[in-house]
Design a protein around this motif. Structure first.
Motif, mmCIF file in Angstrom:
data_model
loop_
_atom_site.group_PDB
_atom_site.id
_atom_site.type_symbol
_atom_site.label_atom_id
_atom_site.label_comp_id
_atom_site.label_asym_id
_atom_site.label_seq_id
_atom_site.Cartn_x
_atom_site.Cartn_y
_atom_site.Cartn_z
ATOM 1 N N ARG A 38 -2.826 -2.688 -0.346
ATOM 2 C CA ARG A 38 -2.562 -1.915 -1.545
ATOM 3 C C ARG A 38 -2.023 -0.536 -1.158
ATOM 4 O O ARG A 38 -2.282 -0.044 -0.063
ATOM 5 C CB ARG A 38 -3.813 -1.778 -2.410
ATOM 6 N N GLN A 39 -1.299 0.024 -2.096
ATOM 7 C CA GLN A 39 -0.759 1.366 -1.889
ATOM 8 C C GLN A 39 -0.872 2.150 -3.189
ATOM 9 O O GLN A 39 -0.233 1.809 -4.186
ATOM 10 C CB GLN A 39 0.702 1.301 -1.439
ATOM 11 N N ALA A 40 -1.722 3.149 -3.150
ATOM 12 C CA ALA A 40 -1.865 4.040 -4.291
ATOM 13 C C ALA A 40 -0.784 5.116 -4.234
ATOM 14 O O ALA A 40 -0.225 5.391 -3.167
ATOM 15 C CB ALA A 40 -3.246 4.667 -4.296
ATOM 16 N N SER A 41 -0.518 5.720 -5.353
ATOM 17 C CA SER A 41 0.527 6.739 -5.436
ATOM 18 C C SER A 41 0.229 7.878 -4.469
ATOM 19 O O SER A 41 -0.878 8.433 -4.469
ATOM 20 C CB SER A 41 0.616 7.270 -6.870
ATOM 21 N N GLY A 42 1.183 8.185 -3.621
ATOM 22 C CA GLY A 42 1.038 9.278 -2.676
ATOM 23 C C GLY A 42 0.214 8.961 -1.447
ATOM 24 O O GLY A 42 -0.046 9.854 -0.635
ATOM 25 N N THR A 90 -6.983 1.572 -8.414
ATOM 26 C CA THR A 90 -5.634 1.594 -8.983
ATOM 27 C C THR A 90 -4.598 1.733 -7.878
ATOM 28 O O THR A 90 -4.666 2.647 -7.063
ATOM 29 C CB THR A 90 -5.492 2.757 -9.979
ATOM 30 N N ALA A 91 -3.658 0.793 -7.856
ATOM 31 C CA ALA A 91 -2.640 0.775 -6.801
ATOM 32 C C ALA A 91 -1.675 -0.378 -7.057
ATOM 33 O O ALA A 91 -1.922 -1.224 -7.922
ATOM 34 C CB ALA A 91 -3.290 0.588 -5.431
ATOM 35 N N VAL A 92 -0.613 -0.394 -6.285
ATOM 36 C CA VAL A 92 0.232 -1.584 -6.224
ATOM 37 C C VAL A 92 -0.338 -2.471 -5.119
ATOM 38 O O VAL A 92 -0.536 -2.004 -3.995
ATOM 39 C CB VAL A 92 1.703 -1.234 -5.927
ATOM 40 N N TYR A 93 -0.612 -3.709 -5.452
ATOM 41 C CA TYR A 93 -1.184 -4.651 -4.497
ATOM 42 C C TYR A 93 -0.097 -5.585 -3.977
ATOM 43 O O TYR A 93 0.663 -6.168 -4.765
ATOM 44 C CB TYR A 93 -2.311 -5.445 -5.164
ATOM 45 N N TYR A 94 -0.059 -5.701 -2.648
ATOM 46 C CA TYR A 94 0.972 -6.514 -2.003
ATOM 47 C C TYR A 94 0.334 -7.692 -1.271
ATOM 48 O O TYR A 94 -0.651 -7.525 -0.540
ATOM 49 C CB TYR A 94 1.739 -5.684 -0.978
ATOM 50 N N CYS A 95 0.915 -8.835 -1.460
ATOM 51 C CA CYS A 95 0.547 -10.010 -0.687
ATOM 52 C C CYS A 95 1.297 -9.977 0.635
ATOM 53 O O CYS A 95 2.462 -9.543 0.690
ATOM 54 C CB CYS A 95 0.942 -11.256 -1.477
ATOM 55 N N ALA A 96 0.646 -10.409 1.691
ATOM 56 C CA ALA A 96 1.286 -10.435 3.001
ATOM 57 C C ALA A 96 0.948 -11.735 3.708
ATOM 58 O O ALA A 96 -0.131 -12.306 3.506
ATOM 59 C CB ALA A 96 0.814 -9.255 3.844
ATOM 60 N N ALA A 97 1.865 -12.184 4.533
ATOM 61 C CA ALA A 97 1.641 -13.406 5.301
ATOM 62 C C ALA A 97 2.228 -13.227 6.689
ATOM 63 O O ALA A 97 3.314 -12.647 6.846
ATOM 64 C CB ALA A 97 2.289 -14.600 4.609
#
Length: 114
Positions: A38-42, A90-97
């Motif tokens: 995940r990546q939160a703003s900033g 709260t963040a953008v959540y990314y799937c990774a493989a």
């Protein structure tokens, strides 16, 4: 070519639950590790949870006991059940493989309101 497509993000109140799903498609034999970041703003992108083909899991300390990762090797999918959500989730959540190299999904927004 490998594609990862996430779904399941959205807006939820504090204490609520969401389930994220990710499906991998393309040309590959097996997927070694699947996970969620995940990546939160900033802020920098950080590992949330990961799971290998044998089902061994690894969780970030800040989601221990609240989030559960699971995968279906036959379907090449990985899910993240998120319970007891907090505003700091709260963040953008990314799937990774990891299939030799690392592949990423486009991300799905999770917003937890206080």
């Amino acid at each position: 070519q490998v594609q990862l497509v996430e779904s399941g993000g959205g807006l939820v109140q504090t204490g609520g639950s969401l389930r994220l799903s990710c499906a991998a498609s393309g040309t590959f034999s097996i997927i070694d590790v699947m996970g969620w970041y995940r990546q939160a703003s900033g802020k920098q992108r950080e590992l949330v949870a990961a799971i290998n083909r044998a089902g061994t899991t690894n969780y970030a300390y800040f989601v221990q006991g609240r989030f559960t990762i699971s995968r279906d090797n036959a379907k090449n999918t990985v899910d993240l059940q998120m319970n007891s959500l907090k505003p700091e989730d709260t963040a953008v959540y990314y799937c990774a493989a990891r299939i030799g190299a690392a592949f990423w999904g486009q991300g799905t927004q999770v917003t937890v309101s206080s």
